[in-house]
Write an enzyme that holds these catalytic residues in place. Sequence first.
Site, short mmCIF file in Angstrom:
data_model
loop_
_atom_site.label_atom_id
_atom_site.label_comp_id
_atom_site.label_asym_id
_atom_site.label_seq_id
_atom_site.Cartn_x
_atom_site.Cartn_y
_atom_site.Cartn_z
N CYS A 109 -47.05 -68.89 -26.49
CA CYS A 109 -47.80 -69.02 -25.26
C CYS A 109 -47.43 -70.25 -24.46
O CYS A 109 -46.93 -70.15 -23.36
CB CYS A 109 -49.30 -69.03 -25.55
SG CYS A 109 -50.32 -69.29 -24.11
N PHE A 115 -29.80 -64.05 -17.90
CA PHE A 115 -28.85 -63.08 -18.45
C PHE A 115 -27.47 -63.70 -18.66
O PHE A 115 -26.44 -63.06 -18.38
CB PHE A 115 -28.75 -61.85 -17.55
CG PHE A 115 -29.97 -60.98 -17.59
CD1 PHE A 115 -30.31 -60.26 -18.72
CD2 PHE A 115 -30.80 -60.90 -16.47
CE1 PHE A 115 -31.44 -59.46 -18.75
CE2 PHE A 115 -31.94 -60.10 -16.50
CZ PHE A 115 -32.26 -59.38 -17.64
N ALA A 116 -27.45 -64.96 -19.13
CA ALA A 116 -26.18 -65.65 -19.38
C ALA A 116 -25.64 -65.20 -20.73
O ALA A 116 -26.07 -65.68 -21.78
CB ALA A 116 -26.39 -67.16 -19.35
N ARG A 117 -24.71 -64.29 -20.71
CA ARG A 117 -24.12 -63.78 -21.96
C ARG A 117 -22.78 -63.13 -21.63
O ARG A 117 -22.57 -62.59 -20.54
CB ARG A 117 -25.06 -62.76 -22.61
CG ARG A 117 -25.38 -61.56 -21.75
CD ARG A 117 -26.39 -60.62 -22.36
NE ARG A 117 -27.74 -61.18 -22.31
CZ ARG A 117 -28.83 -60.46 -22.56
NH1 ARG A 117 -28.73 -59.19 -22.90
NH2 ARG A 117 -30.02 -61.02 -22.50
N ASP A 118 -21.88 -63.21 -22.59
CA ASP A 118 -20.56 -62.59 -22.46
C ASP A 118 -19.84 -63.01 -21.18
O ASP A 118 -19.14 -62.22 -20.54
CB ASP A 118 -20.68 -61.06 -22.49
CG ASP A 118 -21.34 -60.55 -23.77
OD1 ASP A 118 -21.07 -61.14 -24.84
OD2 ASP A 118 -22.13 -59.60 -23.70
N GLY A 119 -20.03 -64.28 -20.78
CA GLY A 119 -19.34 -64.79 -19.61
C GLY A 119 -19.94 -64.38 -18.29
O GLY A 119 -19.40 -64.70 -17.22
N ARG A 120 -21.08 -63.68 -18.31
CA ARG A 120 -21.74 -63.24 -17.08
C ARG A 120 -23.10 -63.92 -16.95
O ARG A 120 -23.67 -64.35 -17.94
CB ARG A 120 -21.92 -61.73 -17.09
CG ARG A 120 -20.62 -60.92 -17.19
CD ARG A 120 -20.94 -59.46 -17.40
NE ARG A 120 -21.62 -59.24 -18.67
CZ ARG A 120 -22.22 -58.10 -19.03
NH1 ARG A 120 -22.26 -57.09 -18.16
NH2 ARG A 120 -22.79 -57.98 -20.20
#
Length: 278
Positions: free
Chosen positions: A112, A255-260
Amino acid sequence: MSTKDVMIWRSNRAGTHYVADTVVMEEPLEIRIRFQDSDGKWVERPLSITMRTPGDDQALAVGFMFTEGMLLKNQLDKVTIGLENTVTVHFKPDVRPELEKLQRNFYATSSCGVCGKSSLDSLGYTYETLHLAENLSPLSPELIGSLPQKLTEYQSIFDETGGIHAAGLFDWEGNLILSAEDVGRHNAVDKIAGKALMQQSLPFNQHILMLSGRACFELLHKALALNIPVVVAVGAPSSLAIETAERFGQTLIGFARDGRFNVYSGIHRVDALVLPKK
C-alpha cells in the site's frame, strides 16, 4: 533472514513431486520513535507497523519517516534495533517532532504505502520546494533500456524466490549507486531513502530511480521526497502516477523492457527523435 525454505507439491509433465522451494519472508516491523518532550524528558512511543522483508530494517524505518515528511535529514541522531521486529528512530536532543504527523499511527501493508493520501494537494510540494535538475544532458534510449538488466543483476532474493520487488538508484551515466529488495514495492524505495540519509548522500536531483514493477502514485511521491527527476519502471504507471509526474515536472517512463519503453511525462530529459504527426 530474507528467505525461507518450504516443502511444496510441484506438478509438471514429468509428474507431481514433493520438493523443497524457497519463498520470500514477510514479517511485521514496528517502527518506534524516541525524542525529548518540552520538559527535556526522553519519550519513546510506537509510530507504525509495516509488513516487510527482513533486512535493512534501520534504513527502512528512517527512509519511511523521511519520505513521509516525519523526519528531516538534520534531525536524525541514530537508529537502534530493539526486540524482534522492532526498530527505534532517535531524534537529536532538543528536536521537537511534529506530533500531529507522528500521530498517524496506521497499519501500512506491504503493497500500500501512502494509501492515506487523498489528493495531490496533500503532498505539500511546489516547484519552489523541489530541486529537480534541469540542465543535464538528455538520457540516451540505450542507457534507459539498459537499466532493467542492470537492476536484475543485483536482485539476489528475486533469483531465489521470484517473489520480491526491487528498486535501484542510478547516476546520470547509468551506474548503480544504491539498491534494495522487499516484498513491498514502497519498502524497497524507503530502504534506498534510509540508506541515503544515513550515508548523508542526499539529494539525488541528478539521478534515476529504477523500479522492478509498476509505477504507482506512492512511489512517485517518495521519489519527489528524494528530488529524483526520472523514474523508470518495468511495469505500467497508474493514472495518478502520470498526473503526479506531470504536475511536478518529473520524467516518468514505463514498460521499460527488452530495450523498449514508453515516456509518459518529461520527454525533454530523453534524447529521442519525436516525429511530427501526419
